[in-house]
Scaffold this motif. Structure first.
Motif, PDB file in Angstrom:
ATOM      1  N   HIS A 155     -29.416  25.896 -13.987  1.00 15.82           N
ATOM      2  CA  HIS A 155     -28.682  24.952 -14.839  1.00 15.82           C
ATOM      3  C   HIS A 155     -27.178  25.297 -14.922  1.00 15.82           C
ATOM      4  N   PRO A 229     -26.218  17.618 -32.886  1.00 17.15           N
ATOM      5  CA  PRO A 229     -25.512  18.862 -32.580  1.00 17.15           C
ATOM      6  C   PRO A 229     -24.132  18.886 -33.257  1.00 17.15           C
ATOM      7  N   PRO A 232     -19.422  18.230 -31.903  1.00 12.27           N
ATOM      8  CA  PRO A 232     -18.516  17.090 -32.043  1.00 12.27           C
ATOM      9  C   PRO A 232     -18.089  16.839 -33.493  1.00 12.27           C
ATOM     10  N   THR A 359     -21.535  17.788 -21.162  1.00  5.99           N
ATOM     11  CA  THR A 359     -22.867  18.112 -21.688  1.00  5.99           C
ATOM     12  C   THR A 359     -23.921  17.852 -20.601  1.00  5.99           C
TER      13      THR A 359
HETATM   14  O1  KG4 Z   1     -24.349  22.277 -22.117  1.00  9.13           O
HETATM   15  P1  KG4 Z   1     -25.002  21.639 -23.287  1.00  9.13           P
HETATM   16  O2  KG4 Z   1     -25.122  20.129 -23.324  1.00  9.13           O
HETATM   17  O3  KG4 Z   1     -26.448  22.200 -23.491  1.00  9.13           O
HETATM   18  C1  KG4 Z   1     -26.765  23.543 -23.231  1.00  9.13           C
HETATM   19  O4  KG4 Z   1     -26.974  23.868 -22.032  1.00  9.13           O
HETATM   20  O5  KG4 Z   1     -26.762  24.293 -24.240  1.00  9.13           O
HETATM   21  O6  KG4 Z   1     -24.226  22.150 -24.595  1.00  9.13           O
HETATM   22  C2  KG4 Z   1     -24.603  21.739 -25.885  1.00  9.13           C
HETATM   23  C3  KG4 Z   1     -23.688  22.411 -26.892  1.00  9.13           C
HETATM   24  C4  KG4 Z   1     -24.111  22.198 -28.341  1.00  9.13           C
HETATM   25  O7  KG4 Z   1     -24.128  23.452 -28.992  1.00  9.13           O
HETATM   26  C5  KG4 Z   1     -23.016  21.294 -28.899  1.00  9.13           C
HETATM   27  O8  KG4 Z   1     -22.775  21.485 -30.272  1.00  9.13           O
HETATM   28  C6  KG4 Z   1     -21.833  21.714 -28.068  1.00  9.13           C
HETATM   29  O9  KG4 Z   1     -22.352  21.905 -26.771  1.00  9.13           O
HETATM   30  N1  KG4 Z   1     -20.790  20.693 -28.048  1.00  9.13           N
HETATM   31  C7  KG4 Z   1     -19.551  20.897 -28.579  1.00  9.13           C
HETATM   32  C8  KG4 Z   1     -18.858  19.670 -28.423  1.00  9.13           C
HETATM   33  N2  KG4 Z   1     -19.687  18.785 -27.797  1.00  9.13           N
HETATM   34  C9  KG4 Z   1     -20.860  19.432 -27.576  1.00  9.13           C
HETATM   35  N3  KG4 Z   1     -19.013  21.967 -29.158  1.00  9.13           N
HETATM   36  C10 KG4 Z   1     -17.746  21.869 -29.602  1.00  9.13           C
HETATM   37  N4  KG4 Z   1     -17.018  20.746 -29.512  1.00  9.13           N
HETATM   38  C11 KG4 Z   1     -17.512  19.634 -28.932  1.00  9.13           C
HETATM   39  N5  KG4 Z   1     -16.777  18.526 -28.845  1.00  9.13           N
END
Ligand code: KG4
Ligand code: ZN
Length: 393
Positions: A155, A229, A232, A359
């Motif tokens: 991943h 989550p 954002p 994401t």
């Molecule tokens: O890569 P991802 O979609 O899934 C994993 O592989 O974990 O990352 C998800 C993470 C979540 O913790 C979410 O809160 C964070 O990415 N995230 C952000 C933002 N958008 C998504 N964190 C900070 N600022 C953002 N704008």
């Protein structure tokens, strides 16, 4: 080569059909069909991802999403008369534990002809194992039904490759960049710095010793009564507070491990510091929207400061020419801006995906899968297993 990408490592169920050609230097690709369902709303009520609920949702959604992606790619063809392929014992055995998926899968292969697809790339880790297994078993059953090979995908390599490409409506390809390349992977499960001196080679420089940065965003959001989550939502509050200005000078959070002589991270102390602060505000009954926004801003600043400082330290030490940022947290505007500002002053290139592709998605899995396929890294269905802690090497 036509690749079907399958992603179920966390709470996104995603499938993509991609046409890819060429090697690293002359690589081109086109997304023919893409489908994604985020379970975020379902997990929202629990404040985090529940592996067994994620597993059930993946089981329900994989087949409808596959139909959607195939239809978009013009590859969803029903058999002319009823002569559909029957579910074999082998397929049934593979899907034995996916009880909700099995009837949907059976109906699918009895109804639709095998599409023009050459291989299936599937995420095998890192991630939540019950969730990973659904995608893996689905991919195995499809590879048996369509008689095409499987490519196991890491991943995190998906996030890396995703940040290297430029997506255009027609044929897309790589952004030009130079090695050494430093990858800062920031997601819900990871906070890592990796050094690459050549294509698809990785050396782990450091990683988090406790919580991942995305996990910290999600936990802080919960403390501030924001939905999952949290990333954002924190980001929105923080940028609001930044616009208004007047930072509260006494609101100062720690920058854990910022100046330590290594590339490791730690976010659990920061989380604890926020918890204490918020509890204190709640006891004093002063936690209003303005104060929440200030907490979000200072927390986001602390995360950005640590991530940027460690990244810059590695850039200098290893004479890095390009920094790549990947994973869900790379969608964060403040972190993007800070990295971009600091790196431009030292003439270092920054590769970062557009926020909507930062994401999890299946395009990144099909991409990484294609490059693994070029290296002939196909695997027999029987040997593919989920590995929640899979490392890049
Ligand atoms: O890569 P991802 O979609 O899934 C994993 O592989 O974990 O990352 C998800 C993470 C979540 O913790 C979410 O809160 C964070 O990415 N995230 C952000 C933002 N958008 C998504 N964190 C900070 N600022 C953002 N704008
Ligand atoms: Zn991810």
């Amino acid at each position: 080569m036509r690749i079907l990408g399958v992603e179920t490592s966390c709470d996104e169920t995603a499938l993509c059909i991609m046409d890819a050609t060429g090697e690293e230097g002359d690589f081109r690709f086109q997304v023919l069909g893409n489908a994604l369902f985020s379970q975020a709303k379902i997990h929202e009520q629990y404040g985090g991802v529940f592996p067994n609920i994620a597993k059930r949702e993946h089981q329900k959604n994989l087949v409808p999403l596959l139909e959607h992606a195939l239809r978009e790619a013009n590859e969803l063809r029903t058999y002319p008369q009823y002569q559909g392929e029957a579910l074999t014992l082998e397929m049934e055995k593979v899907l034995e534990r996916e009880t909700e998926l099995l009837p949907l899968f059976k109906n699918f292969i009895e109804t639709y002809e095998p599409p023009t697809v050459d291989a299936i790339a599937v995420t095998i880790g890192p991630g939540l194992e019950p969730a990973l297994w659904v995608g893996i078993n689905f991919a195995k059953a499809l590879s048996i039904a369509w008689n095409i090979p499987l490519i196991p995908v890491n991943h995190m390599e998906g996030h890396i490759v995703m940040s290297m490409i430029e997506l255009r409506s027609q044929s897309s390809g790589f952004t030009e960049f130079e090695y050494p390349l430093l990858s800062l992977l920031i997601s819900g499960g990871h906070t890592e710095l990796l050094l690459s001196r050549a294509w698809m080679q990785y050396e782990i420089l450091g990683q988090t010793r406790d919580d991942a940065v995305g996990e910290a965003f999600d936990k802080i959001a919960r403390l501030l009564d924001l939905p999952y989550p949290g990333g954002p939502h924190i980001s929105r509050l923080a940028s609001g507070a930044r616009k208004i200005g007047h930072p509260m000078s006494d609101l100062k959070l720690p920058r854990p491990m910022m100046d330590t002589d290594n590339y490791d991270f730690s976010f659990s102390g920061l989380k604890t510091a926020v918890r204490r602060l918020v509890e204190e505000f709640k006891t004093r009954r002063v936690l209003n929207e303005e104060l929440k926004a200030e907490v979000a801003r200072e927390f986001e600043d602390a995360c950005a400061d640590v991530l940027v400082a460690k990244t810059l330290r590695a850039v200098v030490e290893f004479d890095v020419k390009t920094v790549l940022v990947g994973g869900g947290v790379s969608a964060n505007t403040h972190i993007r801006n800070e990295l971009s500002r600091k790196l431009s002053t030292i003439n270092c290139q920054l590769l970062i995906p557009p926020p909507e592709l930062a994401t999890d998605n299946a395009i990144m899995i099909a991409l990484a899968g294609y490059f693994r396929a070029l290296k002939k890294e196909f695997a027999e269905p029987v040997i593919i297993r989920a590995n929640g802690n899979l490392k890049l090497n």
